[in-house]
Design a protein around this motif. Structure first.
Motif, short mmCIF file in Angstrom:
data_model
loop_
_atom_site.label_atom_id
_atom_site.label_comp_id
_atom_site.label_asym_id
_atom_site.label_seq_id
_atom_site.Cartn_x
_atom_site.Cartn_y
_atom_site.Cartn_z
N LEU A 40 0.84 -1.19 0.00
CA LEU A 40 0.00 0.00 0.00
C LEU A 40 0.88 1.25 0.00
O LEU A 40 0.57 2.24 -0.66
N LEU A 41 2.00 1.19 0.71
CA LEU A 41 2.93 2.31 0.76
C LEU A 41 3.52 2.59 -0.62
O LEU A 41 3.60 3.74 -1.05
N ALA A 72 7.36 -1.35 5.99
CA ALA A 72 6.91 -1.25 4.60
C ALA A 72 7.91 -0.43 3.78
O ALA A 72 7.96 -0.55 2.56
N THR A 73 8.73 0.39 4.43
CA THR A 73 9.74 1.19 3.73
C THR A 73 10.85 0.31 3.17
O THR A 73 11.62 0.76 2.33
N GLU A 74 10.92 -0.93 3.63
CA GLU A 74 12.02 -1.81 3.22
C GLU A 74 11.62 -2.86 2.19
O GLU A 74 12.45 -3.61 1.70
N PHE A 82 12.59 -1.92 -6.34
CA PHE A 82 12.65 -0.61 -5.70
C PHE A 82 11.82 -0.58 -4.42
O PHE A 82 10.74 -1.16 -4.35
N THR A 83 12.31 0.15 -3.45
CA THR A 83 11.57 0.42 -2.22
C THR A 83 10.69 1.65 -2.46
O THR A 83 10.90 2.37 -3.45
N PRO A 84 9.76 1.94 -1.56
CA PRO A 84 8.98 3.17 -1.71
C PRO A 84 9.86 4.43 -1.78
O PRO A 84 9.58 5.33 -2.57
N LEU A 85 10.93 4.48 -1.00
CA LEU A 85 11.83 5.63 -1.04
C LEU A 85 12.48 5.78 -2.42
O LEU A 85 12.65 6.89 -2.92
N MET A 86 12.83 4.68 -3.03
CA MET A 86 13.42 4.74 -4.37
C MET A 86 12.43 5.32 -5.38
O MET A 86 12.80 6.15 -6.21
N MET A 109 12.02 9.16 5.27
CA MET A 109 13.30 9.20 5.98
C MET A 109 13.10 9.43 7.48
O MET A 109 13.86 8.92 8.29
N GLU A 110 12.09 10.19 7.84
CA GLU A 110 11.78 10.44 9.25
C GLU A 110 11.41 9.12 9.94
O GLU A 110 11.84 8.87 11.06
N TYR A 111 10.62 8.30 9.28
CA TYR A 111 10.17 7.05 9.88
C TYR A 111 11.23 5.95 9.81
O TYR A 111 11.25 5.07 10.65
N ASN A 112 12.07 5.97 8.79
CA ASN A 112 13.11 4.95 8.68
C ASN A 112 14.36 5.54 8.02
O ASN A 112 14.55 5.40 6.81
N PRO A 113 15.22 6.20 8.81
CA PRO A 113 16.42 6.82 8.24
C PRO A 113 17.35 5.83 7.55
O PRO A 113 18.13 6.21 6.68
N LEU A 114 17.28 4.56 7.92
CA LEU A 114 18.17 3.56 7.30
C LEU A 114 17.71 3.14 5.91
O LEU A 114 18.45 2.47 5.20
N ALA A 115 16.51 3.55 5.51
CA ALA A 115 15.99 3.18 4.19
C ALA A 115 16.88 3.71 3.07
O ALA A 115 16.92 3.14 1.99
N ILE A 116 17.62 4.78 3.32
CA ILE A 116 18.51 5.35 2.31
C ILE A 116 19.65 4.39 1.97
O ILE A 116 20.23 4.46 0.89
#
Length: 161
Positions: A40-41, A72-74, A82-86, A109-116
């Motif tokens: 969903l994200l 879900a960010t991962e 691709f992840t949602p951040l990508m 990034m606020e919810y998961n800074p390591l997603a970068i």
């Protein structure tokens, strides 16, 4: 997972307020589509409805999903890995995408800074993808300007006095 939420997010102009009022459950937030591996994200992030009236509602939907399931960010989709951040970092249109996606990137990034730090199957991070997309867009724009300036169909200039 409520198939209705997934369907609503696939619309070219999702009804963000309706989605937000649908009370997203933990099951919705954690659902991964078996055919695409999209969550969903992913769907909320990938939507390119750039109507400024919908920006707050879109952020609200993304925040609601993140509050239920930050992992879900991962999740990587099957098509590109691709992840949602990508997806949020990709820029296809300089006029809308940057302005529309900056708050989304900040929220993710606020919810998961390591997603970068996560990488696509080709070894690209969200930052790598953003830089490549921006470089391509700037190259395309400058090529178009150069072609237009050299074109005999370009702007007509008054003869010198």
């Amino acid at each position: 997972m409520s198939p209705k939420l997934f369907e609503l997010l696939q619309s070219p102009r999702p009804p963000w307020l309706e989605i937000l009022s649908a009370s997203i459950s933990i099951e919705d937030a954690q659902y991964v589509d078996p055919a695409t591996n999209l969550t969903l994200l992913h769907m909320a992030v990938m939507t390119h409805d750039t109507d400024s009236n919908h920006a707050e509602s879109r952020i609200g939907v993304i925040r609601a999903i993140l509050e239920l399931d930050v992992t879900a960010t991962e999740v990587c989709c099957l098509a590109r890995g691709f992840t949602p951040l990508m997806y949020a970092s990709l820029v296809q249109d300089l006029q809308h995408d940057v302005e529309w996606n900056v708050p989304v990137v900040k929220l993710l990034m606020e919810y998961n800074p390591l997603a970068i730090r996560l990488k696509s199957p080709l070894g690209h991070s969200a930052l790598d993808l953003h830089i490549m997309a921006m470089s391509r867009l700037h190259h395309d724009v400058s090529s178009m300007r150069h072609s237009f300036q050299r074109s005999p169909v370009g702007p007509k200039r008054a003869p010198p006095c």
